[in-house]
Scaffold this active site. Structure first.
Site, PDB file in Angstrom:
ATOM      1  N   PHE A  14       0.826  -1.110  -0.002  1.00  0.00           N
ATOM      2  CA  PHE A  14       0.189  -0.009  -0.085  1.00  0.00           C
ATOM      3  C   PHE A  14       0.883   1.217   0.000  1.00  0.00           C
ATOM      4  O   PHE A  14       1.019   1.945  -1.043  1.00  0.00           O
ATOM      5  CB  PHE A  14      -0.838   0.030   1.220  1.00  0.00           C
ATOM      6  N   VAL A  15       1.656   1.465   1.164  1.00  0.00           N
ATOM      7  CA  VAL A  15       2.474   2.720   1.228  1.00  0.00           C
ATOM      8  C   VAL A  15       3.754   2.652   0.038  1.00  0.00           C
ATOM      9  O   VAL A  15       3.996   3.717  -0.675  1.00  0.00           O
ATOM     10  CB  VAL A  15       3.061   2.626   2.612  1.00  0.00           C
ATOM     11  N   THR A  38       2.271  -9.876   1.230  1.00  0.00           N
ATOM     12  CA  THR A  38       0.838  -8.919   1.804  1.00  0.00           C
ATOM     13  C   THR A  38       0.672  -8.003   0.809  1.00  0.00           C
ATOM     14  O   THR A  38      -0.443  -7.283   0.787  1.00  0.00           O
ATOM     15  CB  THR A  38       1.129  -8.057   3.099  1.00  0.00           C
ATOM     16  N   LEU A  76      10.334  -0.417   3.643  1.00  0.00           N
ATOM     17  CA  LEU A  76       9.031  -0.496   4.038  1.00  0.00           C
ATOM     18  C   LEU A  76       8.320  -2.176   4.004  1.00  0.00           C
ATOM     19  O   LEU A  76       7.144  -2.191   4.137  1.00  0.00           O
ATOM     20  CB  LEU A  76       7.984  -0.098   2.849  1.00  0.00           C
ATOM     21  N   TYR A 148       5.426  -7.953  15.836  1.00  0.00           N
ATOM     22  CA  TYR A 148       5.444  -6.810  15.152  1.00  0.00           C
ATOM     23  C   TYR A 148       6.004  -5.624  15.957  1.00  0.00           C
ATOM     24  O   TYR A 148       7.176  -4.866  15.272  1.00  0.00           O
ATOM     25  CB  TYR A 148       3.954  -6.066  14.661  1.00  0.00           C
ATOM     26  N   LYS A 152      10.120  -3.953  14.945  1.00  0.00           N
ATOM     27  CA  LYS A 152      10.206  -2.616  14.800  1.00  0.00           C
ATOM     28  C   LYS A 152      11.097  -2.214  15.680  1.00  0.00           C
ATOM     29  O   LYS A 152      12.065  -1.338  15.403  1.00  0.00           O
ATOM     30  CB  LYS A 152       8.967  -2.029  14.429  1.00  0.00           C
ATOM     31  N   TYR A 162      24.109   0.378  12.776  1.00  0.00           N
ATOM     32  CA  TYR A 162      24.732   0.798  11.528  1.00  0.00           C
ATOM     33  C   TYR A 162      25.208   2.064  11.173  1.00  0.00           C
ATOM     34  O   TYR A 162      26.182   2.278  10.697  1.00  0.00           O
ATOM     35  CB  TYR A 162      23.875   0.194  10.200  1.00  0.00           C
ATOM     36  N   THR A 178      -2.120   5.277   8.750  1.00  0.00           N
ATOM     37  CA  THR A 178      -2.125   6.000   7.500  1.00  0.00           C
ATOM     38  C   THR A 178      -3.292   5.261   6.606  1.00  0.00           C
ATOM     39  O   THR A 178      -3.248   3.965   6.724  1.00  0.00           O
ATOM     40  CB  THR A 178      -0.645   5.726   6.875  1.00  0.00           C
ATOM     41  N   ARG A 189      -7.709  -3.982   8.756  1.00  0.00           N
ATOM     42  CA  ARG A 189      -7.619  -2.401   9.394  1.00  0.00           C
ATOM     43  C   ARG A 189      -8.963  -2.027   9.386  1.00  0.00           C
ATOM     44  O   ARG A 189      -9.620  -2.047   8.432  1.00  0.00           O
ATOM     45  CB  ARG A 189      -6.548  -1.713   8.943  1.00  0.00           C
TER      46      ARG A 189
HETATM   47  P1  NAD Z   1       1.516  -3.647   3.089  1.00  0.00           P
HETATM   48  O1  NAD Z   1       1.336  -4.880   3.708  1.00  0.00           O
HETATM   49  O2  NAD Z   1       0.580  -3.118   2.225  1.00  0.00           O
HETATM   50  O3  NAD Z   1       3.067  -3.363   2.350  1.00  0.00           O
HETATM   51  C1  NAD Z   1       4.312  -4.117   3.024  1.00  0.00           C
HETATM   52  C2  NAD Z   1       5.030  -4.797   1.659  1.00  0.00           C
HETATM   53  O4  NAD Z   1       5.949  -5.609   2.060  1.00  0.00           O
HETATM   54  C3  NAD Z   1       4.163  -5.776   1.123  1.00  0.00           C
HETATM   55  O5  NAD Z   1       3.830  -5.466  -0.251  1.00  0.00           O
HETATM   56  C4  NAD Z   1       4.799  -7.105   1.235  1.00  0.00           C
HETATM   57  O6  NAD Z   1       4.580  -8.174   0.270  1.00  0.00           O
HETATM   58  C5  NAD Z   1       6.157  -6.911   1.441  1.00  0.00           C
HETATM   59  N1  NAD Z   1       6.870  -7.580   2.224  1.00  0.00           N
HETATM   60  C6  NAD Z   1       6.824  -8.104   3.386  1.00  0.00           C
HETATM   61  N2  NAD Z   1       7.815  -8.963   3.771  1.00  0.00           N
HETATM   62  C7  NAD Z   1       8.608  -8.856   2.702  1.00  0.00           C
HETATM   63  C8  NAD Z   1       9.802  -9.704   2.338  1.00  0.00           C
HETATM   64  N3  NAD Z   1      10.269 -10.730   3.343  1.00  0.00           N
HETATM   65  N4  NAD Z   1      10.644  -9.636   1.319  1.00  0.00           N
HETATM   66  C9  NAD Z   1      10.015  -8.536   0.292  1.00  0.00           C
HETATM   67  N5  NAD Z   1       8.742  -8.048   0.445  1.00  0.00           N
HETATM   68  C10 NAD Z   1       8.143  -8.166   1.787  1.00  0.00           C
HETATM   69  O7  NAD Z   1       1.805  -2.280   4.466  1.00  0.00           O
HETATM   70  P2  NAD Z   1       1.790  -0.926   4.383  1.00  0.00           P
HETATM   71  O8  NAD Z   1       0.548  -0.472   5.038  1.00  0.00           O
HETATM   72  O9  NAD Z   1       2.021  -0.504   2.947  1.00  0.00           O
HETATM   73  O10 NAD Z   1       3.018  -0.534   5.380  1.00  0.00           O
HETATM   74  C11 NAD Z   1       4.302  -0.357   4.605  1.00  0.00           C
HETATM   75  C12 NAD Z   1       5.281  -0.382   5.822  1.00  0.00           C
HETATM   76  O11 NAD Z   1       4.869   0.999   6.681  1.00  0.00           O
HETATM   77  C13 NAD Z   1       5.511  -1.487   6.709  1.00  0.00           C
HETATM   78  O12 NAD Z   1       6.824  -1.652   6.871  1.00  0.00           O
HETATM   79  C14 NAD Z   1       4.646  -1.000   8.064  1.00  0.00           C
HETATM   80  O13 NAD Z   1       5.248  -1.406   9.180  1.00  0.00           O
HETATM   81  C15 NAD Z   1       5.000   0.611   8.025  1.00  0.00           C
HETATM   82  N6  NAD Z   1       3.634   1.350   8.872  1.00  0.00           N
HETATM   83  C16 NAD Z   1       2.431   1.190   8.028  1.00  0.00           C
HETATM   84  C17 NAD Z   1       1.395   1.852   8.617  1.00  0.00           C
HETATM   85  C18 NAD Z   1       0.087   2.232   7.996  1.00  0.00           C
HETATM   86  O14 NAD Z   1      -0.704   2.615   8.688  1.00  0.00           O
HETATM   87  N7  NAD Z   1      -0.105   1.788   6.831  1.00  0.00           N
HETATM   88  C19 NAD Z   1       1.852   2.348   9.996  1.00  0.00           C
HETATM   89  C20 NAD Z   1       2.837   2.456  10.792  1.00  0.00           C
HETATM   90  C21 NAD Z   1       4.047   1.742  10.006  1.00  0.00           C
HETATM   91  N1  UDP Z   2     -11.144  -1.764  14.915  1.00  0.00           N
HETATM   92  C1  UDP Z   2     -12.456  -1.932  14.991  1.00  0.00           C
HETATM   93  N2  UDP Z   2     -12.904  -2.615  14.101  1.00  0.00           N
HETATM   94  C2  UDP Z   2     -12.254  -3.261  12.759  1.00  0.00           C
HETATM   95  C3  UDP Z   2     -10.986  -3.046  12.876  1.00  0.00           C
HETATM   96  C4  UDP Z   2     -10.204  -2.200  13.868  1.00  0.00           C
HETATM   97  O1  UDP Z   2     -13.062  -1.238  15.688  1.00  0.00           O
HETATM   98  O2  UDP Z   2     -13.144  -3.907  11.970  1.00  0.00           O
HETATM   99  C5  UDP Z   2     -10.191  -0.982  15.710  1.00  0.00           C
HETATM  100  C6  UDP Z   2      -8.897  -1.616  16.449  1.00  0.00           C
HETATM  101  O3  UDP Z   2      -9.342  -2.579  17.527  1.00  0.00           O
HETATM  102  C7  UDP Z   2      -8.129  -0.504  16.955  1.00  0.00           C
HETATM  103  C8  UDP Z   2      -8.441   0.600  15.850  1.00  0.00           C
HETATM  104  O4  UDP Z   2      -9.838   0.263  15.096  1.00  0.00           O
HETATM  105  O5  UDP Z   2      -8.483   0.046  18.018  1.00  0.00           O
HETATM  106  C9  UDP Z   2      -7.305   0.524  14.504  1.00  0.00           C
HETATM  107  O6  UDP Z   2      -7.179  -0.440  14.242  1.00  0.00           O
HETATM  108  P1  UDP Z   2      -6.266  -0.990  12.767  1.00  0.00           P
HETATM  109  O7  UDP Z   2      -6.288  -2.479  13.090  1.00  0.00           O
HETATM  110  O8  UDP Z   2      -6.925  -0.223  11.728  1.00  0.00           O
HETATM  111  O9  UDP Z   2      -4.784  -0.428  13.562  1.00  0.00           O
HETATM  112  P2  UDP Z   2      -4.029  -0.355  14.781  1.00  0.00           P
HETATM  113  O10 UDP Z   2      -3.695   0.992  15.091  1.00  0.00           O
HETATM  114  O11 UDP Z   2      -4.721  -1.120  15.980  1.00  0.00           O
HETATM  115  O12 UDP Z   2      -2.727  -1.026  14.323  1.00  0.00           O
END
Ligand code: NAD
Ligand code: UDP
Length: 318
Positions: A14-15, A38, A76, A148, A152, A162, A178, A189
């Site tokens: 996604f991101v 994913t 990411l 997770y 992280k 590093y 996000t 989510r």
């Molecule tokens: P996402 O699952 O859509 O994207 C993660 C990507 O990483 C996927 O395309 C997946 O296939 C790839 N991936 C996972 N393991 C891999 C591996 N071993 N080798 C190669 N590729 C691999 O999730 P996202 O929401 O886009 O999140 C992207 C990053 O941002 C993540 O690291 C996540 O922890 C971080 N993040 C996202 C949010 C959010 O709200 N979206 C919040 C906090 C942190």
């Molecule tokens: N949540 C919810 N219903 C859903 C999915 C999530 O009420 O169908 C709640 C979840 O318990 C959390 C918040 O929404 O308190 C955000 O959840 P999400 O999984 O999006 O992200 P988180 O911040 O927990 O990583």
């Protein structure tokens, strides 16, 4: 970014896919690396064929090889939704640890800036509110979210090491919730869950009493923060998120107001260790990066909802 070359690990997510798009728009060449655990090939549809874009299917835990020069490595790669990392606990730990080190070694070999995508989850169920970067967090090291959160936290530790020991130019971003187009409809989510429920006219599945809070940032704003941080010389962690905080009940109302649907609120059990409140303190991003979110929730939700509407429609259908 013109004339630069960046690797985006997790580029089919996604991101990651939005970041690839932004970097290409800014004139950089981009190598996206992903194993689709994913992510989805579909997320690369608008990127494939663009000049300067390449894709490598690699599991960054098994090894990471990118030919040619690199100026930036954005890491990411990681399952990111609570359902995904609950289903993929060992993969999540490995990508955060071994995968991150492989990314750091790549950046070291190329003399590239390494940007680690960390998370607000390093603060766990926070006892300090709003969360500033100096807060060390309140994480249960053996709970269901620990695969997770601790991966992280380790990723931040090894990234910092590093930087100190090997001289890699490191950046750490702590991303808060996000949302936007290309989230997976079924990733569990709250944004895709409530939007898909609204579009199907189903009830909203609120976990617990719905008084827990989150702060939602539109993906375009996040990606702008990532690019600014990568181009800065800030090695300390930086929160990137939208400080507009709301309860999950209020969020359900916001989705209903835009997506429609007659769904009622139904309550489901609250997952273990679900953080009770979350709001980023973005003073550091404001001061050091000149960054703050620009897209109001209503506007971001409209974009997101129209994306989910379009993918729910059968191809060629009305
Ligand atoms: P996402 O699952 O859509 O994207 C993660 C990507 O990483 C996927 O395309 C997946 O296939 C790839 N991936 C996972 N393991 C891999 C591996 N071993 N080798 C190669 N590729 C691999 O999730 P996202 O929401 O886009 O999140 C992207 C990053 O941002 C993540 O690291 C996540 O922890 C971080 N993040 C996202 C949010 C959010 O709200 N979206 C919040 C906090 C942190
Ligand atoms: N949540 C919810 N219903 C859903 C999915 C999530 O009420 O169908 C709640 C979840 O318990 C959390 C918040 O929404 O308190 C955000 O959840 P999400 O999984 O999006 O992200 P988180 O911040 O927990 O990583």
């Amino acid at each position: 970014m013109r004339g630069k070359r960046a690797a985006v690990l997790g580029g089919a997510g996604f991101v990651g896919s939005h970041l690839c798009e932004r970097l290409l728009d800014d004139g950089a060449a981009v190598v996206a690396v992903d194993n689709f655990i994913t992510g989805a090939d579909e997320n690369l549809r608008t990127l494939r064929g663009r000049q300067g874009f390449e894709f490598l299917k690699q599991d960054i835990v098994e090894g990471l090889s990118v030919a040619g020069p690199l100026d930036y490595v954005f890491n990411l790669a990681s399952p990111a939704s609570p359902i995904d990392y609950a289903q993929l606990p060992l993969e999540t730990l490995r990508v955060g640890s071994i995968g991150t080190e492989n990314g750091l070694r790549l950046a070291e070999a190329k003399g590239a800036v390494f940007l680690m995508a960390s998370t607000s989850e390093v603060y766990g169920d926070p006892l300090v509110h709003p969360q500033h970067e100096g807060y060390y967090g309140n994480v249960n090291p053996i709970g269901p979210r620990s695969v997770y959160d601790e991966a992280k936290r380790y990723a931040e530790a090894i990234t910092s090491a590093y930087g100190r020991v090997r001289g890699v130019k490191t950046r750490i971003v702590r991303i808060f919730n996000t949302y936007g187009p290309r989230m997976r409809l079924n990733d569990g989510r709250v944004v895709p869950a409530f939007v898909s429920q609204a579009l199907r006219g189903e009830d909203f599945s609120v976990f617990g009493d719905g008084t827990q809070t989150r702060s939602f940032c539109y993906v375009k704003d996040l990606v702008d923060g990532l690019v600014r941080l990568a181009q800065s010389d800030v090695t300390d962690p930086v929160n990137i998120g939208n400080p507009r905080e709301m309860t999950i009940l209020q969020f359900a109302e916001a989705v209903r107001a835009i997506a429609g649907g007659g769904g009622k609120i139904i309550h489901r059990p609250l997952p273990q260790n679900d953080p009770k409140q979350r709001q980023p303190d973005i003073s550091r991003a404001r001061t050091l990066l000149g960054w703050e979110p620009r897209v109001p929730l209503e506007e971001g939700l409209r974009e997101t909802i129209s994306y989910f509407r379009a993918i729910a429609r059968p191809p060629g259908g009305p």
